[in-house]
Design an enzyme around this catalytic site. Sequence first.
Site, mmCIF file in Angstrom:
data_model
loop_
_atom_site.group_PDB
_atom_site.id
_atom_site.type_symbol
_atom_site.label_atom_id
_atom_site.label_comp_id
_atom_site.label_asym_id
_atom_site.label_seq_id
_atom_site.Cartn_x
_atom_site.Cartn_y
_atom_site.Cartn_z
ATOM 1 N N HIS A 1 0.944 -1.084 0.028
ATOM 2 C CA HIS A 1 -0.174 0.094 -0.016
ATOM 3 C C HIS A 1 0.910 1.129 0.078
ATOM 4 O O HIS A 1 1.939 1.238 0.714
ATOM 5 C CB HIS A 1 -0.895 0.258 1.259
ATOM 6 C CG HIS A 1 -1.666 -0.845 1.679
ATOM 7 N ND1 HIS A 1 -1.446 -2.197 2.246
ATOM 8 C CD2 HIS A 1 -3.050 -1.338 1.391
ATOM 9 C CE1 HIS A 1 -2.194 -2.876 2.455
ATOM 10 N NE2 HIS A 1 -3.163 -2.503 1.759
ATOM 11 N N ASP B 1 2.327 1.928 3.157
ATOM 12 C CA ASP B 1 3.297 1.137 3.865
ATOM 13 C C ASP B 1 4.728 1.577 3.457
ATOM 14 O O ASP B 1 5.602 1.161 4.397
ATOM 15 C CB ASP B 1 3.146 -0.310 3.366
ATOM 16 C CG ASP B 1 1.812 -0.887 3.463
ATOM 17 O OD1 ASP B 1 1.022 -0.649 4.198
ATOM 18 O OD2 ASP B 1 1.583 -1.970 2.372
HETATM 19 C C1 XLS Z 1 -7.309 -6.781 4.101
HETATM 20 C C2 XLS Z 1 -6.718 -6.961 2.954
HETATM 21 C C3 XLS Z 1 -5.706 -6.206 2.582
HETATM 22 C C4 XLS Z 1 -5.664 -6.358 1.076
HETATM 23 C C5 XLS Z 1 -4.704 -4.999 0.433
HETATM 24 O O1 XLS Z 1 -8.243 -7.546 4.918
HETATM 25 O O2 XLS Z 1 -6.531 -8.313 2.919
HETATM 26 O O3 XLS Z 1 -4.536 -6.582 3.173
HETATM 27 O O4 XLS Z 1 -5.007 -7.611 0.669
HETATM 28 O O5 XLS Z 1 -5.392 -3.829 0.556
#
Ligand code: XLS
Length: 437
Positions: free
Chosen positions: A100, A103
């Site tokens: 993201h 991150d």
């Molecule tokens: C949350 C999601 C997230 C996505 C990416 O539950 O799995 O981590 O994979 O935004």
Amino acid sequence: MQAYYPTIPKIRYEGARSDNPLAFKYYDPEAIVAGKSMREQLRFAMSYWHTMVAAGTDMFGVNTMDKSYGSTDPMTQAEHKAQAAFELMDKLDLDFFCFHDRDISPEADNLKETDARLDKITALLKQLMKDYNKKLLWGTANLFGNPRYMNGAGTSPSADVYAFAAAQLKKAVEITVELGGNGYVFWGGREGYETLLNTDMAFELDNMARLMHMVVDYARSIGFKGDFYIEPKPKEPMKHQYDFDAATALNFLRAHDLLGDFKLNIEANHATLAQHTFQHELRTAAVNGAFGSVDANQGDLLLGWDTDQFPTNVYDTTLAMLEILKAGGFTNGGLNFDAKARRASNTVEDIFYSYIAGMDAFALGLRLADKIQQDGRLDKFVAERYSSFQSGIGQKILEGRTSLPELEAYALEKGEVKPQSGRQEYLESILNQLMFG
Ligand code: XLS
Ligand code: NI
Ligand code: NI
């Protein structure tokens, strides 16, 4: 260069008899399975948020792990984090990563400064990708963490929030393209609702689609050739997430004319939260021509939330790999470990043990799925089960050359029909024989 994981060697394949905890038992990257190297089949990716960022905080306690990378200054920390990420991917032989925007680089006081920070870290990532020969599986935007998104982003009731989200998406797409990303994910963080008493569902869904169209148009205009994905999830953080499961997401994509650009990113733990199996979600995506990528993890069936555990259940990985092989394997997608070591597995070694466990579980799953396909008994059984449609009245049905009156006449003449056994237990024992024999 400083080593962030100095006690960890490069992880190599040593085979199933090895007792070295820092070695692969089943993942032999260059071995050919089902016509391709395991590396090409599995396309393993590191999730930046769990591996580099999450430090063990839960609802009842603070961090148990140190993910400060030797600095308290947010930008220095982001740089160190990036260097550590590539050392980790290199040591684990992970070819891809996913992130993201937030991150990789911390948010600043205003959008302009936030974007400048992102540019700086993106340049660093680009260099590191070149140095270490790593690729971006997909990028995404965190449109759920900041309080401005508490009522959603693309489904927010506020046009100003919507515009802010659009600005953030534009930048996230740009950096994904800049880094040669194979995909771009929409996971509907807070796109959903808590109560219909304050929600205009139709309005929110249409607005979300408008945003997705703008993202597709913009991304294509700056050269993005990869896949867009929706990642379905039924609940958490919202009581009701709009992209509940694969079928719901597909319906949304079809209704809003987005299916040409989108596929699905299926997460195992999200499937179980929706009361589906992982295979069910993969098959649903595949039969609709929308099998894209996978968030590889597992949940705990006794807990009702997204525990994001590293996948170790070999029945699940085998049946998932069987679906993936049947769907023709990955093209732009891959297996992203959207998974984190448990809060009490709090050392650096635990991160490596976790990835080794997950990669080996999928490598074993791939080998076993290939064995099942080669054996052919399961496929043959299914083909025979439907064989009455290959000739006679069945064939006429398939070819659309019959009608209700004709089928009625046929049934009247035939009389009562003897149903066939589905042979579930027989098939389950074949599965066990192939897995353990
Ligand atoms: C949350 C999601 C997230 C996505 C990416 O539950 O799995 O981590 O994979 O935004
Ligand atoms: Ni996910
Ligand atoms: Ni998840």
